[in-house]
Design an enzyme around this catalytic site. Structure first.
Site, PDB file in Angstrom:
ATOM      1  N   TRP A 299       0.807  -1.218   0.000  1.00  0.00           N
ATOM      2  CA  TRP A 299       0.000   0.000   0.000  1.00  0.00           C
ATOM      3  C   TRP A 299       0.841   1.269   0.000  1.00  0.00           C
ATOM      4  O   TRP A 299       0.312   2.357  -0.170  1.00  0.00           O
ATOM      5  CB  TRP A 299      -0.911   0.016   1.246  1.00  0.00           C
ATOM      6  CG  TRP A 299      -0.145  -0.316   2.492  1.00  0.00           C
ATOM      7  CD1 TRP A 299      -0.057  -1.550   3.074  1.00  0.00           C
ATOM      8  CD2 TRP A 299       0.698   0.550   3.250  1.00  0.00           C
ATOM      9  NE1 TRP A 299       0.788  -1.505   4.155  1.00  0.00           N
ATOM     10  CE2 TRP A 299       1.271  -0.218   4.281  1.00  0.00           C
ATOM     11  CE3 TRP A 299       1.045   1.899   3.172  1.00  0.00           C
ATOM     12  CZ2 TRP A 299       2.165   0.300   5.226  1.00  0.00           C
ATOM     13  CZ3 TRP A 299       1.938   2.412   4.099  1.00  0.00           C
ATOM     14  CH2 TRP A 299       2.476   1.623   5.116  1.00  0.00           C
ATOM     15  N   ASN A 300       2.150   1.166   0.260  1.00  0.00           N
ATOM     16  CA  ASN A 300       2.904   2.392   0.578  1.00  0.00           C
ATOM     17  C   ASN A 300       3.184   3.267  -0.644  1.00  0.00           C
ATOM     18  O   ASN A 300       3.198   4.488  -0.530  1.00  0.00           O
ATOM     19  CB  ASN A 300       4.191   2.050   1.319  1.00  0.00           C
ATOM     20  CG  ASN A 300       5.120   1.178   0.525  1.00  0.00           C
ATOM     21  OD1 ASN A 300       4.681   0.339  -0.257  1.00  0.00           O
ATOM     22  ND2 ASN A 300       6.401   1.371   0.685  1.00  0.00           N
TER      23      ASN A 300
ATOM     24  N   LYS B 204      -3.671  -7.943  -7.128  1.00  0.00           N
ATOM     25  CA  LYS B 204      -4.272  -7.901  -5.792  1.00  0.00           C
ATOM     26  C   LYS B 204      -3.657  -6.747  -5.003  1.00  0.00           C
ATOM     27  O   LYS B 204      -2.568  -6.847  -4.469  1.00  0.00           O
ATOM     28  CB  LYS B 204      -4.045  -9.217  -5.047  1.00  0.00           C
ATOM     29  CG  LYS B 204      -4.917  -9.249  -3.868  1.00  0.00           C
ATOM     30  CD  LYS B 204      -4.610  -9.639  -2.586  1.00  0.00           C
ATOM     31  CE  LYS B 204      -4.384  -9.281  -1.269  1.00  0.00           C
ATOM     32  NZ  LYS B 204      -4.555  -7.955  -0.803  1.00  0.00           N
ATOM     33  N   PRO B 205      -4.397  -5.622  -4.970  1.00  0.00           N
ATOM     34  CA  PRO B 205      -3.863  -4.505  -4.195  1.00  0.00           C
ATOM     35  C   PRO B 205      -3.982  -4.805  -2.706  1.00  0.00           C
ATOM     36  O   PRO B 205      -4.737  -5.686  -2.309  1.00  0.00           O
ATOM     37  CB  PRO B 205      -4.791  -3.341  -4.576  1.00  0.00           C
ATOM     38  CG  PRO B 205      -6.028  -3.945  -5.127  1.00  0.00           C
ATOM     39  CD  PRO B 205      -5.720  -5.360  -5.545  1.00  0.00           C
TER      40      PRO B 205
ATOM     41  N   GLY C 117       5.984  -6.551  -0.671  1.00  0.00           N
ATOM     42  CA  GLY C 117       5.448  -6.492   0.689  1.00  0.00           C
ATOM     43  C   GLY C 117       6.528  -6.829   1.697  1.00  0.00           C
ATOM     44  O   GLY C 117       7.725  -6.691   1.413  1.00  0.00           O
TER      45      GLY C 117
ATOM     46  N   GLU D 141       9.820  -8.542  -3.768  1.00  0.00           N
ATOM     47  CA  GLU D 141      10.410  -7.230  -3.452  1.00  0.00           C
ATOM     48  C   GLU D 141       9.995  -6.927  -2.017  1.00  0.00           C
ATOM     49  O   GLU D 141       8.826  -6.611  -1.773  1.00  0.00           O
ATOM     50  CB  GLU D 141       9.852  -6.153  -4.373  1.00  0.00           C
ATOM     51  CG  GLU D 141       9.928  -6.514  -5.830  1.00  0.00           C
ATOM     52  CD  GLU D 141      10.965  -5.701  -6.598  1.00  0.00           C
ATOM     53  OE1 GLU D 141      11.197  -6.016  -7.756  1.00  0.00           O
ATOM     54  OE2 GLU D 141      11.527  -4.770  -6.014  1.00  0.00           O
TER      55      GLU D 141
ATOM     56  N   CYS E 238      10.010   1.521   1.062  1.00  0.00           N
ATOM     57  CA  CYS E 238      10.888   0.354   1.246  1.00  0.00           C
ATOM     58  C   CYS E 238      12.332   0.811   1.327  1.00  0.00           C
ATOM     59  O   CYS E 238      13.138   0.226   2.026  1.00  0.00           O
ATOM     60  CB  CYS E 238      10.692  -0.633   0.112  1.00  0.00           C
ATOM     61  SG  CYS E 238      10.876   0.102  -1.506  1.00  0.00           S
TER      62      CYS E 238
HETATM   63  P1  NDP Z   1       2.402  -7.068   3.624  1.00  0.00           P
HETATM   64  O1  NDP Z   1       3.434  -8.127   3.499  1.00  0.00           O
HETATM   65  O2  NDP Z   1       1.643  -6.984   4.893  1.00  0.00           O
HETATM   66  O3  NDP Z   1       1.309  -7.189   2.460  1.00  0.00           O
HETATM   67  C1  NDP Z   1       1.655  -7.165   1.097  1.00  0.00           C
HETATM   68  C2  NDP Z   1       0.535  -7.767   0.274  1.00  0.00           C
HETATM   69  O4  NDP Z   1       0.419  -9.171   0.565  1.00  0.00           O
HETATM   70  C3  NDP Z   1      -0.843  -7.175   0.582  1.00  0.00           C
HETATM   71  O5  NDP Z   1      -1.580  -7.092  -0.612  1.00  0.00           O
HETATM   72  C4  NDP Z   1      -1.417  -8.187   1.543  1.00  0.00           C
HETATM   73  O6  NDP Z   1      -2.819  -8.132   1.611  1.00  0.00           O
HETATM   74  C5  NDP Z   1      -0.926  -9.474   0.906  1.00  0.00           C
HETATM   75  N1  NDP Z   1      -0.881 -10.656   1.785  1.00  0.00           N
HETATM   76  C6  NDP Z   1      -0.834 -10.701   3.145  1.00  0.00           C
HETATM   77  N2  NDP Z   1      -0.745 -11.990   3.563  1.00  0.00           N
HETATM   78  C7  NDP Z   1      -0.753 -12.757   2.436  1.00  0.00           C
HETATM   79  C8  NDP Z   1      -0.685 -14.168   2.199  1.00  0.00           C
HETATM   80  N3  NDP Z   1      -0.570 -15.050   3.195  1.00  0.00           N
HETATM   81  N4  NDP Z   1      -0.713 -14.610   0.921  1.00  0.00           N
HETATM   82  C9  NDP Z   1      -0.789 -13.740  -0.108  1.00  0.00           C
HETATM   83  N5  NDP Z   1      -0.864 -12.404   0.052  1.00  0.00           N
HETATM   84  C10 NDP Z   1      -0.839 -11.917   1.309  1.00  0.00           C
HETATM   85  O7  NDP Z   1       3.153  -5.693   3.315  1.00  0.00           O
HETATM   86  P2  NDP Z   1       2.580  -4.227   3.327  1.00  0.00           P
HETATM   87  O8  NDP Z   1       1.463  -4.103   2.367  1.00  0.00           O
HETATM   88  O9  NDP Z   1       2.339  -3.815   4.735  1.00  0.00           O
HETATM   89  O10 NDP Z   1       3.814  -3.409   2.738  1.00  0.00           O
HETATM   90  C11 NDP Z   1       4.874  -2.948   3.492  1.00  0.00           C
HETATM   91  C12 NDP Z   1       6.115  -3.783   3.227  1.00  0.00           C
HETATM   92  O11 NDP Z   1       6.400  -3.808   1.848  1.00  0.00           O
HETATM   93  C13 NDP Z   1       7.351  -3.188   3.888  1.00  0.00           C
HETATM   94  O12 NDP Z   1       8.110  -4.220   4.474  1.00  0.00           O
HETATM   95  C14 NDP Z   1       8.101  -2.562   2.712  1.00  0.00           C
HETATM   96  O13 NDP Z   1       9.467  -2.410   2.939  1.00  0.00           O
HETATM   97  C15 NDP Z   1       7.781  -3.522   1.615  1.00  0.00           C
HETATM   98  N6  NDP Z   1       7.953  -2.904   0.298  1.00  0.00           N
HETATM   99  C16 NDP Z   1       9.006  -3.291  -0.489  1.00  0.00           C
HETATM  100  C17 NDP Z   1       9.244  -2.668  -1.702  1.00  0.00           C
HETATM  101  C18 NDP Z   1      10.388  -3.073  -2.565  1.00  0.00           C
HETATM  102  O14 NDP Z   1      10.433  -2.629  -3.723  1.00  0.00           O
HETATM  103  N7  NDP Z   1      11.349  -3.840  -2.102  1.00  0.00           N
HETATM  104  C19 NDP Z   1       8.372  -1.586  -2.181  1.00  0.00           C
HETATM  105  C20 NDP Z   1       7.293  -1.267  -1.298  1.00  0.00           C
HETATM  106  C21 NDP Z   1       7.098  -1.912  -0.097  1.00  0.00           C
HETATM  107  P3  NDP Z   1      -3.552  -7.133   2.643  1.00  0.00           P
HETATM  108  O15 NDP Z   1      -2.731  -5.881   2.768  1.00  0.00           O
HETATM  109  O16 NDP Z   1      -4.837  -6.850   1.985  1.00  0.00           O
HETATM  110  O17 NDP Z   1      -3.625  -7.850   3.933  1.00  0.00           O
END
Ligand code: NDP
Length: 455
Positions: free
Chosen positions: A129-130, A153-154, A204, A226, A261
């Site tokens: 989401w960030n 899947k956002p 994520g 990522e 990130c």
């Molecule tokens: P999350 O890991 O909590 O969630 C990421 C996505 O995965 C969301 O769409 C979430 O759904 C979904 N999700 C959660 N559990 C599962 C599962 N068991 N199976 C499949 N999908 C699942 O991360 P955040 O959204 O909180 O993002 C923040 C993180 O992302 C930070 O650690 C950040 O550093 C990293 N990030 C890395 C980047 C990079 O380029 N390296 C860029 C941007 C962010 P839902 O949210 O709907 O629960």
């Protein structure tokens, strides 16, 4: 599923989540449409993406307002993010045709050896989401241009971005059913991974990335991750302008409320300029306005996730118990919404969670070091490997240190930036694989080797 505005904690919309059945139907449809899309020339695919870019430009204000409403991102930063589509599209227009073209490697007598780059098929794009626009663009624009279909899947905290992408892509001429939004929380993401997908591109946290890698083990489909970071910045004593260095470092740490990130998550400063740097840094942070994210002057809005202020408060408490000094912020203000006052701590060390665990918020520890050797050791002391930065006048000295770090991106006199020209990749717990650049388009293809001989 309820959509919540982090600026006031109120529900502003309710939507139905996808189910196993609706996901399976969407994937089935994506498969069928993808086969036709794979036959469309790359030039034509690029034309549609380019029209999408124009529509994004025209709708910039609406898209930015949605982003602010869902994530609490200050409106100015939201507008900047939406426009991230343009340099990626320009990059694709310049290079995609040549990077996806057939390659003839050998032609001898009646024998030819060549490579063709075929699309993977249906990509599951699970996103964070960030920076939902930018990290979305990094995956789905490249995947579509390479001939794939996308099940996007956002995050539950950035759902409207997904609806925006679908409607503008279809308005731009993308065949209906080639880009689908999968609506729901983490469990819905898990269900999507059980469907008949041909690749998974995830952005994520490390914790979720690890779960996904475990779930997909044995499926033999490409998986790219990522993930998070704990990115260090080291300020050498020879920086040309300490005030400017402090300003840039503060922006790297606090832009988007520290929820990037590649945000600067820890700072090391040479002892001989430590006090002056700290003073300048504090002056900069104290100038930031905290407030309503729709207000044009706000630099620090609410955090996106409800639990994050108390998580950050825990990091401050832990650091203070272990001897750190808190210079400003670090409190949860008494107002509606998920706010946290930007915190700067000095006299920190690696015993503290603040210097080891991803904070993902407006909080920073600034540690004193005696020289490059100590800085290099501390910078490398992490399970993450996304980016690292050095501020100095001496390029050779900076690169000597940066060359040895096990990270995907290094910065000299800059930080917290991404370019479509360069691969974006993490190492260790920051991920596997690259988006952007030449790698970022090839990754959505599978090479097929042709050994041809005239009979
Ligand atoms: P999350 O890991 O909590 O969630 C990421 C996505 O995965 C969301 O769409 C979430 O759904 C979904 N999700 C959660 N559990 C599962 C599962 N068991 N199976 C499949 N999908 C699942 O991360 P955040 O959204 O909180 O993002 C923040 C993180 O992302 C930070 O650690 C950040 O550093 C990293 N990030 C890395 C980047 C990079 O380029 N390296 C860029 C941007 C962010 P839902 O949210 O709907 O629960």
């Amino acid at each position: 599923m309820q959509l919540i505005n982090p600026a006031n904690g109120q529900v502003f919309r309710e939507v139905d989540e996808d189910t196993t059945e609706t996901i399976s139907e969407k994937i089935h449809h994506l498969k069928r449409v993808q086969e036709e899309w794979a036959a469309v020339p790359v030039k034509e695919r690029l034309g549609i993406i380019s029209t999408f870019g124009k529509l994004v430009k025209a709708q910039r204000e609406t898209l930015a307002q949605w982003l602010t409403q869902e994530t609490g991102k200050p409106i100015q930063q939201a507008r900047n993010e939406v426009t991230g589509a343009h340099n990626r599209i320009a990059h694709l227009q310049k290079h995609a045709e040549k990077w996806l073209a057939e390659e003839l490697l050998e032609k001898e007598g009646s024998t030819q050896e060549l490579i063709r780059y075929e699309p993977l098929g249906v990509i599951a794009n699970i996103s964070a989401w960030n920076f939902p626009y930018n990290i979305g663009y990094n995956v789905f624009l490249y995947a579509l241009v390479a001939g794939n279909a996308v099940a996007y899947k956002p995050s539950e905290h950035a759902l409207l971005t997904g609806f925006g992408f679908k409607s503008l892509l279809e308005e731009a001429g993308l065949p209906k059913g080639l880009f689908e939004v999968i609506v729901g929380k983490g469990e819905v993401g898990e269900t999507l991974l059980k469907a008949d997908i041909d690749g998974c591109f995830f952005t994520g946290s490390y914790a979720t990335g690890k779960k996904i890698a475990t779930q997909l083990a044995g499926r033999m489909i490409p998986l790219q991750l990522e993930l998070g970071g704990k990115d260090p910045l080291y300020v050498m004593e020879d920086v040309r302008d300490i005030k400017q260095a402090a300003k840039n470092a503060a922006e790297g740490a606090f832009y988007n409320n520290g929820q990037s990130c590649c945000a600067v998550e820890r700072i090391y400063v040479h002892a001989s300029i430590y006090e002056e740097f700290l003073d300048q840094f504090l002056e900069e942070v104290r100038s930031y306005t905290l407030g309503d994210p729709l207000d044009e002057t706000t630099f620090i809005g609410p955090l996106t996730r409800k639990d994050q202020p108390s998580f950050l408060f825990g990091q401050v408490k832990d650091a203070l118990e272990k001897g750190a000094t808190l210079h400003c912020g670090g409190k949860i203000p008494n107002r509606p919404g998920f706010y946290f006052e930007p915190a700067v701590l000095s006299e920190v060390n690696h015993e503290m969670e603040l210097m080891r665990e991803e904070s993902f918020g407006p909080i920073i520890g600034i540690q004193r070091v005696e020289g490059d050797k100590e800085a290099a050791k501390l910078m490398a002391d992490t399970n993450y490997g996304l980016t690292a930065a050095v501020f100095s006048q001496d390029k050779n000295r900076a690169l000597q240190l940066l060359d040895r770090l096990n990270v995907g991106t290094v910065y000299w006199n800059c930080c917290d930036r991404v370019s479509p020209n360069l691969p974006w990749s993490g190492r260790k717990q920051s991920g596997v694989g690259s988006t952007l650049s030449y790698q970022g388009i090839r990754v959505f293809t599978q090479p097929k080797a042709y050994q041809l001989r005239e009979g």
